[in-house]
Design an enzyme around this catalytic site. Sequence first.
Site, mmCIF file in Angstrom:
data_model
loop_
_atom_site.group_PDB
_atom_site.id
_atom_site.type_symbol
_atom_site.label_atom_id
_atom_site.label_comp_id
_atom_site.label_asym_id
_atom_site.label_seq_id
_atom_site.Cartn_x
_atom_site.Cartn_y
_atom_site.Cartn_z
ATOM 1 N N GLU A 45 0.837 -1.210 0.000
ATOM 2 C CA GLU A 45 0.000 0.000 0.000
ATOM 3 C C GLU A 45 0.872 1.261 0.000
ATOM 4 O O GLU A 45 1.879 1.331 0.705
ATOM 5 C CB GLU A 45 -0.859 -0.045 1.271
ATOM 6 C CG GLU A 45 -1.906 1.056 1.401
ATOM 7 C CD GLU A 45 -2.647 0.984 2.741
ATOM 8 O OE1 GLU A 45 -2.138 0.314 3.675
ATOM 9 O OE2 GLU A 45 -3.725 1.588 2.858
ATOM 10 N N LYS A 118 -10.466 1.875 -1.286
ATOM 11 C CA LYS A 118 -10.525 1.296 0.066
ATOM 12 C C LYS A 118 -11.841 1.659 0.754
ATOM 13 O O LYS A 118 -12.170 2.838 0.894
ATOM 14 C CB LYS A 118 -9.325 1.822 0.863
ATOM 15 C CG LYS A 118 -9.099 1.207 2.226
ATOM 16 C CD LYS A 118 -7.745 1.726 2.786
ATOM 17 C CE LYS A 118 -7.384 1.192 4.129
ATOM 18 N NZ LYS A 118 -6.008 1.614 4.550
ATOM 19 N N CYS A 155 -5.474 -3.147 3.096
ATOM 20 C CA CYS A 155 -5.085 -3.003 4.506
ATOM 21 C C CYS A 155 -6.245 -3.148 5.503
ATOM 22 O O CYS A 155 -6.675 -4.268 5.763
ATOM 23 C CB CYS A 155 -4.335 -1.686 4.700
ATOM 24 S SG CYS A 155 -3.281 -1.700 6.190
#
Lengths: 315, 315
Positions: A45, A118, A155
């Site tokens: 990331e 995300k 993540c």
Amino acid sequence: MIRSHLKAALIQASFSDDRDENWHKLKPLLEQAAARGNQLVVLPELHNGAYFCQHEDNREFTRAEAIPGPTTEFLSTLAARLRLVIIGSVFERRAAGLYHNTAIVLDSNGNLAGSYRKMHIPDDPGYYEKYYFTPGDTGFQPVQTSLGKIGVLVCWDQWFPEAARLMALAGAECLVYPTAIGWDPADDENEQQRQLDSWVITQRAHAISNGLPLLAANRHGHESGPSSNTNGIDFWGNSFICGPQGEILSQAGVNEDCLLETEINIDQCEKVRQTWPFLRDRRIDAYSGLTQRFLEDIAAGITNGEKTTNGEKND
Amino acid sequence: MIRSHLKAALIQASFSDDRDENWHKLKPLLEQAAARGNQLVVLPELHNGAYFCQHEDNREFTRAEAIPGPTTEFLSTLAARLRLVIIGSVFERRAAGLYHNTAIVLDSNGNLAGSYRKMHIPDDPGYYEKYYFTPGDTGFQPVQTSLGKIGVLVCWDQWFPEAARLMALAGAECLVYPTAIGWDPADDENEQQRQLDSWVITQRAHAISNGLPLLAANRHGHESGPSSNTNGIDFWGNSFICGPQGEILSQAGVNEDCLLETEINIDQCEKVRQTWPFLRDRRIDAYSGLTQRFLEDIAAGITNGEKTTNGEKND
């Protein structure tokens, strides 16, 4: 459908705050991945620089870029030349005042196959992401590539079994997690070990629950905090690849730049789902509560639930 | 709310096909649990006899009993005398032709605090449960006891993160899984290890995702199959208790009758949820697909989805 075997890899690295220096590090690792026959490579990331979310500072928005933009172009050129599917990460400027933490998927012909914004955004000391990143609004859709459908998540998403499940239900053939996670140096060794174990276990469980291989690419190395008030972050590496039973196929150490690779037997994934037919037995008639924030207070009549504003109660 | 510390235990045992013999084994272990200050004890699934689901045979239904009935009475008497909350397991006869795999919760005054009818029912070679057990229709409701709300689930439920999440949202303060799971002796050692690891990992992940302690009580020992066509089952023991970070607090071996006990720090559970605020960040606006069987075909317009029979598409 992905072919019967997939040679998949990820890159673990530390990153400086110089974008070109980071690109200079990634390029030979991608070339090496291709030379060794890999077809898919996942990058960590926000690989263009330092993990800037350790503080909230308006100036950090200058890092943001459009998609397509320079990072898309850099990775697209490499993807086409190396015949690789590459999953990269961009601090995306969608519009003035509207920014996302976005994974991009470059197909092996260099085309931008798709992106994923995300969905779950963390915010805790040292990870002030809610300041920078608008939560994604595209839902949990895998990206169609020449290798098959890739379930790209990022993540913090890795802590939510809902995200992995929705990707699986939408046809993802593997799960990938570009990541930036580490220890607070002030925590003791036992707490650090519990956190690392939790991170590995929760992702292996997504692989198991959904019968899918999974790749988690983390950064490593210490990054100082932007002020003397913080301890900085010891990014813990430990990137790994596991199979559809959650079995570890390959795992990196705490502190190493490396190319981690494996051959995934896609046919085996279907056999695993036949042996443990979890998708067959989901009780979809009894899952409506999953779209609620909390159920205890709804049951007690204290709140109506966020989706039932007309006064009806959830079951 | 459960007090700040909870002394919780589980019993792992092998079982014969003689109910009274099994009760004779469980009784001193429950007495020992109470003598050692435990407040909650979880028993393995279907502890009254052999795991009879290795075949489909009409005669096995004679094992079923009402709730309340003999097993409720046996455990109720012990719970009241020992001041223990006991979670037991019953092959429940609800009506002629309507049977469930049910966990019962006896409060420390001997009252039946509640029950949970197994929602996810397995069916694979050696575990023919769909023949015997009607899927539960009570949803995922924790049982209120004098110690707090217990999130009681059963065996196959442990593979479904949806079940653990719904219990947590409904206010469960710990998760418990009476279980009967083991190896096919014909599988090789590597496959057996992957299966055991998966079983432990998937449950530790429920603890992590929901910030809840978890107790999984399994049986152990070999039980022959009812015909020469089967290898029987090597029930793999390995019962365990983990904390809200998924950290193992206590774990049994493969082959031992034992009382496994721990002290759970309930205050610590709230701290863990503050450190990792997953409940805060769930994207309930984007989870509606979880009530569908599959989404890939719905997106492609091939099916309408089981909940959208009026022709509207799911997002």
